[in-house]
Design a protein around this motif. Structure first.
Motif, mmCIF file in Angstrom:
data_model
loop_
_atom_site.group_PDB
_atom_site.id
_atom_site.type_symbol
_atom_site.label_atom_id
_atom_site.label_comp_id
_atom_site.label_asym_id
_atom_site.label_seq_id
_atom_site.Cartn_x
_atom_site.Cartn_y
_atom_site.Cartn_z
ATOM 1 N N UNK A 149 0.823 -1.219 0.000
ATOM 2 C CA UNK A 149 0.000 0.000 0.000
ATOM 3 C C UNK A 149 0.852 1.262 0.000
ATOM 4 N N UNK A 150 2.106 1.170 0.441
ATOM 5 C CA UNK A 150 2.994 2.330 0.424
ATOM 6 C C UNK A 150 3.365 2.728 -0.999
ATOM 7 N N UNK A 151 3.271 1.777 -1.924
ATOM 8 C CA UNK A 151 3.617 2.019 -3.318
ATOM 9 C C UNK A 151 2.405 1.896 -4.238
ATOM 10 N N UNK A 152 1.247 1.680 -3.667
ATOM 11 C CA UNK A 152 0.035 1.550 -4.475
ATOM 12 C C UNK A 152 0.123 0.433 -5.488
ATOM 13 N N UNK A 153 0.781 -0.664 -5.110
ATOM 14 C CA UNK A 153 0.976 -1.804 -6.008
ATOM 15 C C UNK A 153 -0.298 -2.645 -6.052
ATOM 16 N N UNK A 154 -0.669 -3.087 -7.251
ATOM 17 C CA UNK A 154 -1.876 -3.887 -7.424
ATOM 18 C C UNK A 154 -1.746 -5.225 -6.701
ATOM 19 N N UNK A 155 -2.769 -5.558 -5.919
ATOM 20 C CA UNK A 155 -2.800 -6.824 -5.210
ATOM 21 C C UNK A 155 -3.955 -7.665 -5.748
ATOM 22 N N UNK A 156 -3.722 -8.970 -5.775
ATOM 23 C CA UNK A 156 -4.719 -9.899 -6.294
ATOM 24 C C UNK A 156 -5.051 -10.936 -5.223
ATOM 25 N N UNK A 157 -6.280 -11.417 -5.281
ATOM 26 C CA UNK A 157 -6.701 -12.443 -4.345
ATOM 27 C C UNK A 157 -7.715 -13.378 -4.972
ATOM 28 N N UNK A 158 -8.076 -14.399 -4.228
ATOM 29 C CA UNK A 158 -9.070 -15.378 -4.660
ATOM 30 C C UNK A 158 -10.160 -15.430 -3.597
ATOM 31 N N UNK A 159 -11.405 -15.247 -4.001
ATOM 32 C CA UNK A 159 -12.553 -15.312 -3.082
ATOM 33 C C UNK A 159 -13.541 -16.359 -3.575
ATOM 34 N N UNK A 160 -14.055 -17.157 -2.646
ATOM 35 C CA UNK A 160 -14.962 -18.245 -3.006
ATOM 36 C C UNK A 160 -16.310 -18.043 -2.330
ATOM 37 N N UNK A 161 -17.366 -17.960 -3.139
ATOM 38 C CA UNK A 161 -18.729 -17.977 -2.627
ATOM 39 C C UNK A 161 -19.161 -19.434 -2.489
ATOM 40 N N UNK A 162 -19.293 -19.910 -1.262
ATOM 41 C CA UNK A 162 -19.818 -21.247 -1.040
ATOM 42 C C UNK A 162 -21.318 -21.166 -0.827
ATOM 43 N N UNK A 163 -22.075 -21.988 -1.547
ATOM 44 C CA UNK A 163 -23.528 -21.918 -1.426
ATOM 45 C C UNK A 163 -24.139 -23.300 -1.595
ATOM 46 N N UNK A 164 -25.395 -23.417 -1.168
ATOM 47 C CA UNK A 164 -26.143 -24.657 -1.335
ATOM 48 C C UNK A 164 -27.455 -24.353 -2.048
ATOM 49 N N UNK A 165 -27.993 -25.361 -2.727
ATOM 50 C CA UNK A 165 -29.293 -25.251 -3.392
ATOM 51 C C UNK A 165 -30.162 -26.393 -2.877
ATOM 52 N N UNK A 166 -31.282 -26.035 -2.254
ATOM 53 C CA UNK A 166 -32.171 -27.049 -1.692
ATOM 54 C C UNK A 166 -32.944 -27.755 -2.798
ATOM 55 N N UNK A 167 -33.650 -28.804 -2.436
ATOM 56 C CA UNK A 167 -34.455 -29.550 -3.409
ATOM 57 C C UNK A 167 -35.528 -28.659 -4.042
ATOM 58 N N UNK A 168 -35.939 -27.635 -3.306
ATOM 59 C CA UNK A 168 -36.949 -26.711 -3.833
ATOM 60 C C UNK A 168 -36.334 -25.542 -4.601
ATOM 61 N N UNK A 169 -34.985 -25.524 -4.707
ATOM 62 C CA UNK A 169 -34.306 -24.481 -5.465
ATOM 63 C C UNK A 169 -33.882 -23.277 -4.653
ATOM 64 N N UNK A 170 -34.058 -23.314 -3.341
ATOM 65 C CA UNK A 170 -33.691 -22.173 -2.491
ATOM 66 C C UNK A 170 -32.184 -22.168 -2.246
ATOM 67 N N UNK A 171 -31.586 -20.985 -2.404
ATOM 68 C CA UNK A 171 -30.134 -20.831 -2.246
ATOM 69 C C UNK A 171 -29.802 -20.253 -0.875
ATOM 70 N N UNK A 172 -28.810 -20.851 -0.233
ATOM 71 C CA UNK A 172 -28.240 -20.315 1.000
ATOM 72 C C UNK A 172 -26.742 -20.105 0.787
ATOM 73 N N UNK A 173 -26.187 -19.069 1.411
ATOM 74 C CA UNK A 173 -24.757 -18.769 1.319
ATOM 75 C C UNK A 173 -24.056 -19.141 2.615
ATOM 76 N N UNK A 174 -22.856 -19.708 2.458
ATOM 77 C CA UNK A 174 -21.984 -19.926 3.602
ATOM 78 C C UNK A 174 -21.103 -18.688 3.791
#
Length: 323
Positions: A149-174
């Motif tokens: 951040x002292x040099x304003x250098x670009x930083x990269x990361x990996x983010x994962x959305x974990x989710x479930x889909x019920x038998x009725x199609x309802x989505x929940x997020x972890x």
């Protein structure tokens, strides 16, 4: 129609995470109307140091932005940094390869770490991040993560959305709640799994590693994750300038699977309904960039739609800004 109060809070989040812009340098698609631009950027420019920052250049290519207080410190190290010329700070020509640049700059940073009061260096991690103009470019050097951040250098990361889909199609997020001992944003809500992209390490490797270490998700499940988006933004605070881009993955988990605490960076996992997640996004309980990743998920899965969200365009713009 979405709640106006909720929409304004989300818009405030996006302004906060895109506050490193000058009025004369608005990185906007020309197809957006002046009304849309003004709506998104009013209150963004106040206090931005962009116009007083120096470009950080290596071998003629810009790789960052150096705030004024950091530029002043670099003048003491003329064997590494050339004096600012035409608004740019460069490395000395004798530092002509990846290793020489990295080692020379790291020696300066080690000096700053012991002699200066730069707050960000208190979180020194011994973790190397590559420095390059664009993600697709060959790295020009590495730099300690805490100093980027002292040099304003670009930083990269990996983010994962974990989710479930019920038998009725309802989505929940972890979601995960960060450990109270984390150096940054302790105790706040986060994406199920996330991690920075260290020098020399691939995206898929980071994905598998972080899923296993943080949430005890086996590789055979993690491999089903799909790359779906990037979320990019640039903000500044008292620690410097933060141009960041997150590679976003969606991972549908089996209904009977529960992520478990692994390396201690998370204190608890929650499986929440979409409505509950939306409510939490408008609070201060969320790590800001992770809230952006969740917002991107909600838009892509049509939980936020242009007919019912007045700031739909502003939301999409705010998730995909880059210098």
């Amino acid at each position: 129609m979405a709640s106006n109060a909720w929409s304004e809070k989300i818009l405030h989040l996006l302004r906060r995470m895109n506050n490193f812009y000058s009025a004369g340098n608005q990185p906007l698609c020309h197809t957006f109307s002046s009304t849309t631009r003004n709506c998104f950027y009013r209150a963004v420019f106040a206090g931005s140091s962009r116009s007083s920052c120096c470009r950080f250049e290596i071998d003629g290519a810009q790789v960052g932005w150096i705030p004024p207080h950091v530029s002043a410190l670099l003048t003491r190290h003329a064997d590494v940094f050339l004096p600012s010329q035409e608004g740019a700070v460069s490395l000395c020509p004798s530092l002509d390869c990846y290793e020489r640049r990295s080692e020379a700059v790291n020696e300066v940073l080690e000096t700053f770490r012991t002699e200066s009061s730069l707050k960000c260096l208190r979180g020194w991690r011994d973790e190397k991040y590559n420095v390059k103009p664009r993600f697709c470019d060959v790295p020009l050097m590495w730099m300690e993560r805490a100093a980027t951040s002292l040099f304003g250098v670009k930083r990269y990361g990996v983010h994962i959305n974990g989710y479930t889909v019920s038998d009725s199609g309802e989505i929940h997020l972890w979601l995960a709640r960060r450990s109270i001992t984390k150096q940054t944003y302790p105790g706040l809500l986060d994406n199920m799994v996330a991690g920075g992209l260290a020098a020399g390490v691939g995206i898929k490797y980071t994905l598998i590693k972080e899923c296993e270490e943080e949430a005890c998700i086996p590789a055979d499940i993690t491999m089903k994750a799909h790359p779906v988006s990037t979320v990019s933004y640039t903000y500044e605070d008292e620690e410097g300038v933060f141009p960041e881009s997150q590679f976003v993955f969606d991972l549908e988990l089996p209904l009977d699977f529960m992520p478990c605490i692994g390396d201690g960076e998370v204190q608890e996992f929650y499986m929440l309904s979409i409505e509950k997640v939306k409510d939490l996004l408008a609070t201060d309980d969320f790590k800001p960039n992770s809230a952006m990743v969740v917002l991107d998920f909600l838009i892509r899965h049509s939980f936020i739609e242009p007919d019912t969200e007045p700031y739909y365009q502003e939301f999409v713009m705010g998730l995909h800004q880059r210098l």
